[in-house]
Design an enzyme around this catalytic site. Sequence first.
Site, PDB file in Angstrom:
ATOM      1  N   GLY B  83       0.795  -1.226   0.000  1.00 24.68           N
ATOM      2  CA  GLY B  83       0.000   0.000   0.000  1.00 24.68           C
ATOM      3  C   GLY B  83       0.820   1.265   0.000  1.00 24.68           C
ATOM      4  N   ASP B  85       3.310   4.116  -1.429  1.00 29.84           N
ATOM      5  CA  ASP B  85       3.554   4.658  -2.763  1.00 29.84           C
ATOM      6  C   ASP B  85       5.042   4.755  -3.073  1.00 29.84           C
ATOM      7  OD1 ASP B  85       0.839   4.977  -3.146  1.00 29.84           O
ATOM      8  OD2 ASP B  85       0.836   6.987  -2.286  1.00 29.84           O
ATOM      9  N   ASP B 229      28.872   1.999  -9.440  1.00 28.95           N
ATOM     10  CA  ASP B 229      27.566   1.379  -9.699  1.00 28.95           C
ATOM     11  C   ASP B 229      27.694  -0.146  -9.689  1.00 28.95           C
ATOM     12  OD1 ASP B 229      25.092   0.596 -10.711  1.00 28.95           O
ATOM     13  OD2 ASP B 229      25.373   1.508 -12.697  1.00 28.95           O
ATOM     14  N   SER B 267      11.465   7.621 -19.680  1.00 29.00           N
ATOM     15  CA  SER B 267      12.625   8.516 -19.721  1.00 29.00           C
ATOM     16  C   SER B 267      13.680   8.028 -20.709  1.00 29.00           C
ATOM     17  CB  SER B 267      13.260   8.588 -18.327  1.00 29.00           C
ATOM     18  OG  SER B 267      13.663   7.291 -17.905  1.00 29.00           O
ATOM     19  N   SER B 400      20.418  -3.222 -21.162  1.00 26.26           N
ATOM     20  CA  SER B 400      20.487  -2.592 -19.843  1.00 26.26           C
ATOM     21  C   SER B 400      21.248  -1.276 -19.903  1.00 26.26           C
ATOM     22  CB  SER B 400      21.169  -3.550 -18.874  1.00 26.26           C
ATOM     23  OG  SER B 400      21.402  -2.906 -17.641  1.00 26.26           O
ATOM     24  N   HIS B 402      23.210  -0.415 -17.268  1.00 28.64           N
ATOM     25  CA  HIS B 402      24.234  -0.531 -16.231  1.00 28.64           C
ATOM     26  C   HIS B 402      25.387  -1.432 -16.685  1.00 28.64           C
ATOM     27  CE1 HIS B 402      21.721   1.349 -13.096  1.00 28.64           C
ATOM     28  NE2 HIS B 402      20.722   0.764 -13.730  1.00 28.64           N
TER      29      HIS B 402
END
Lengths: 586, 586
Positions: B83, B85, B229, B267, B400, B402
């Site tokens: 529930g 967000d 990363d 995006s 991907s 990454h």
Amino acid sequence: MSRSSQRSDRRSRPQRDRPTPPEESNPSELPTGPPPALARGGLRVFALGGIGEVGRNMTVFEYEGRLLVVDCGVLFPAEDSPGVDLILPDFRAIEDRLDDIDAIVLTHGHEDHIGAVPWLLRMRPELPVVGSRFTLALVAAKCKEHRLTPHLREVAAGDRVRHGEWDCEYFAVNHSIPDALAVAIRTPAGLVLHTGDIKLDQLPLDGRLTDLAGFSRLGEEGVDLFLVDSTNAEVPGFVTPERDIGPVISNMFRDTSGRIIVACFASHVHRVQQVLDAAAAHGRKVCLAGRSMVRNMGLADDHSLLNIPDGLLVDIDEAMRLPDDKLVLVSTGSQGEPLAALSRMARGEHRSITIRPEDTIILASSLIPGNETSVFGVINGLTRLGATVVHQGNAKVHVSGHAPAGELLFLYNAVRPSNVMPVHGEWRHLRANAALAVRTGVPEESVVIAEDGVVVDLVDGRAAITGKVEVGRVYVDGLAVGDIGETTLGDRLVLGEGGFIAITIAMDAKTGRAVSRPTIAGRGFSDDPKALDAAQPLVEDELSRLENENVSDPHRIAQGVRRVVGRWVADNYRRRPMIVPTVITV
Amino acid sequence: MSRSSQRSDRRSRPQRDRPTPPEESNPSELPTGPPPALARGGLRVFALGGIGEVGRNMTVFEYEGRLLVVDCGVLFPAEDSPGVDLILPDFRAIEDRLDDIDAIVLTHGHEDHIGAVPWLLRMRPELPVVGSRFTLALVAAKCKEHRLTPHLREVAAGDRVRHGEWDCEYFAVNHSIPDALAVAIRTPAGLVLHTGDIKLDQLPLDGRLTDLAGFSRLGEEGVDLFLVDSTNAEVPGFVTPERDIGPVISNMFRDTSGRIIVACFASHVHRVQQVLDAAAAHGRKVCLAGRSMVRNMGLADDHSLLNIPDGLLVDIDEAMRLPDDKLVLVSTGSQGEPLAALSRMARGEHRSITIRPEDTIILASSLIPGNETSVFGVINGLTRLGATVVHQGNAKVHVSGHAPAGELLFLYNAVRPSNVMPVHGEWRHLRANAALAVRTGVPEESVVIAEDGVVVDLVDGRAAITGKVEVGRVYVDGLAVGDIGETTLGDRLVLGEGGFIAITIAMDAKTGRAVSRPTIAGRGFSDDPKALDAAQPLVEDELSRLENENVSDPHRIAQGVRRVVGRWVADNYRRRPMIVPTVITV
């Protein structure tokens, strides 16, 4: 039945709708009404589970008023069925005709093929249950837990046996459990071949090949309808032989001096055999952990399907006394089940096993779709504690039990069927399997894509959809079966997303007036104890308003209060808890 | 923070436990207490999100009492946070020191890097927000929705800029959104390089290469701490160039005469560019669907990042009038979000678009772990309606953003860092990334695996963990932030699995006696309206018993009733609904 997802939307407000019955989005080709009477001399086929979904496989064949059932499994629920333990096939279409069933044939011992047998036997205890020796051993163990004594009838690969009106021939197939069978069913309407779950491992650990020669012989005779496992139809190529997993595991045993834990499916006898062999080769003892693992390997041992070197197995107490480099634990929990030993270890909550950086954990199993979050949670937990975690994503420690596209082509070319009906799979799998059949030369109009309940009639050598029987989901939650439906599941989804706000009002039965201040309480709504304080005067105002209008009907009072609180919470929180007014008259 | 899974167990009874705070399974190497004062001349680094999890990236640097923040993103909740967000970084460690922050630097415009900026700006509206042009355009749009006017400071690749005490240099990197940057931070304590999200596409669509030469130059200078990363560190090899996706899509456009729908991330400007190019090449118009898709592509167009041929774009009304072979719809919903257009089409519930067998749907996107059930649900729904569904599982329609292992090795070899700190990943990703650093020659003791809140101090060229600040999960649900915690989430999990049974009792305040029959009602418990009838006499007996014992304390009465009903439901149903007694005094 295509499973409509009820997972919460991660990008916008959660979905509060009730689950959509799949009927609402029925493609135009699929019928919605019951079929006409079966044409004389025709054969009818319909699934009460397992087509359009992965699990609860159950196919019903009908000829001249008699029925034969192939498989009777359970489906493990996804997040659209919260709190549910199991989903059963829907027996309604046959429950008035139980005496017409001549036998239930089980292709192998996995839960999605045998798990619902006890529920069917409760309705007709003396129904003959047909299967291979190991399959029946698993069924017997399951029935014992349900205090049932099934009427078992053992068959073996190569047998041709009559069950009532049904002339059945059994063929060896390999899969991720020993002793699996395909079944050919001969009726005057035609010859049907049902693969069950199948793959074509050409180097099986037990030397028991899928009987492609037998399938070719059937192909010569003429297969009128071919029901084919679709699970891996989207996957290109071939499955690596199970035999290639052994050396990978053995090398890991050789190269580590720490403790080793292998998690795998509790019915994968050959995988466990390879772990036992690797342990024996590298001087480690093996401890089996988990109730189903211990039970199934005991049965496999009883039936000479497992070769356990003397003195290799130790119990948990002895295991805990062994040095790290002398022990392998074989456990369940490879799907991240939160109560399983492996998950408890990953959370640092296991009673006797504390994970250390020297430990190696091997997940020698697939990752069943839907379990990703749990499994990765376990991997992260173990990794965080410093352990090395090996899984199919970083080493060849698992192969699938289902034929991918390359192997399915071999099957189609051996059987050369007149008609094809993909089974065991979601829609994406069924369509992919159908496309493979067409590529081997089966005419497109002879490939029948059905789903649960869709009735396929084989008449004059031609298979066609003729109607649909109702097949819903039958939920087992705790001890009760069938008392949970869309209302309860819809409520659980709403409660699970937003909790509830309860407003309780005591009213004088005679005057219709409130006799105390209303109480307002929430659960699953907010951690803030004062969150609902501001709603109190609104409820009191509403009660006064209703009193002034001489409204004394408890139902209308509840409605008014629900509306006021619902609007308040939407305006102030943009949340949608369940609003539960209770008006009690005193 | 390793995320402990709360998904229900599919093999046994559901898990009803409250979420386990990750602290309980703290590995011995990680500290639990606050760090000592930072050594003079030292640099401190800690994450308020994004290490030990994928999302809500936010790293804080401290030098001589001044702070610099890199990224401030959100995390999209999994099923352990029903529930909810959004999940925000935990600002507590800096909320008393907001005036010490010189700037917030944003590496790129994805939600998990910029999504929490408005919440930080609410606390300090004039905080300088630094980023590339496109990143700031997305931030500005987001802030506008929150009615905030941020103080934006634009930088570009190659810039070296001072933000207060901080000397920052920016480097071009490629990722799955345009205009991404890495940031080098120079302090007297040493030189830090933070990659942000990064890959090494050697044929990027916009020609903007990751500045490996610049990283090498920094390597010459000497990088003291390298934050890298980790997202794809477990994946071997290299990412296929984005440029190779275009021809795959274009060939599909060429080979189909039906309608085409492409779903991708809103995006991913380069992906959309390739769809536009393919559409133009094959004489189709393009309709952008979905609020974020329309907004982001508008911004990309404004900043000349998207090349839209004149007249190519049409609105939905015009799109509906075009023949099938003249239209491409580009939509969001690639993750199976239930309210997105694509999911509605798959369920047959879309207002204007009815899926037909001639349609081709291309999911040009990854499958984010945890979304499998939703995405496969959409694929099955579309397939069931006859459409052809193309996705990364059966065609090369996504790559991907990454760097996988092969590319990370290039990074380590270019930068030759003295110390390494893997960021952006779950524990499994962090460990895999650390292993890569070690393989390139970084000493094992110089690789620091931290998680959210773990404090790393760089002193005299050596990075070491010195303590931990508290970092919890901050939940946004609707309009409120931070009022939801483990109590509410635990209640939602219980309610979502088993519903509740409410027992309401009206009691005379003076006599302490019940003044009416108790009411018993359940929600999410059973569809059977009589399910709770048998509990009624048990409650009445318990009330009589308590009355006979002269118990009039409402709390004790509630306790007694809860116990009786709880035991009854456990014995008769083996279920564990929440039992909610309400004693109202009149």
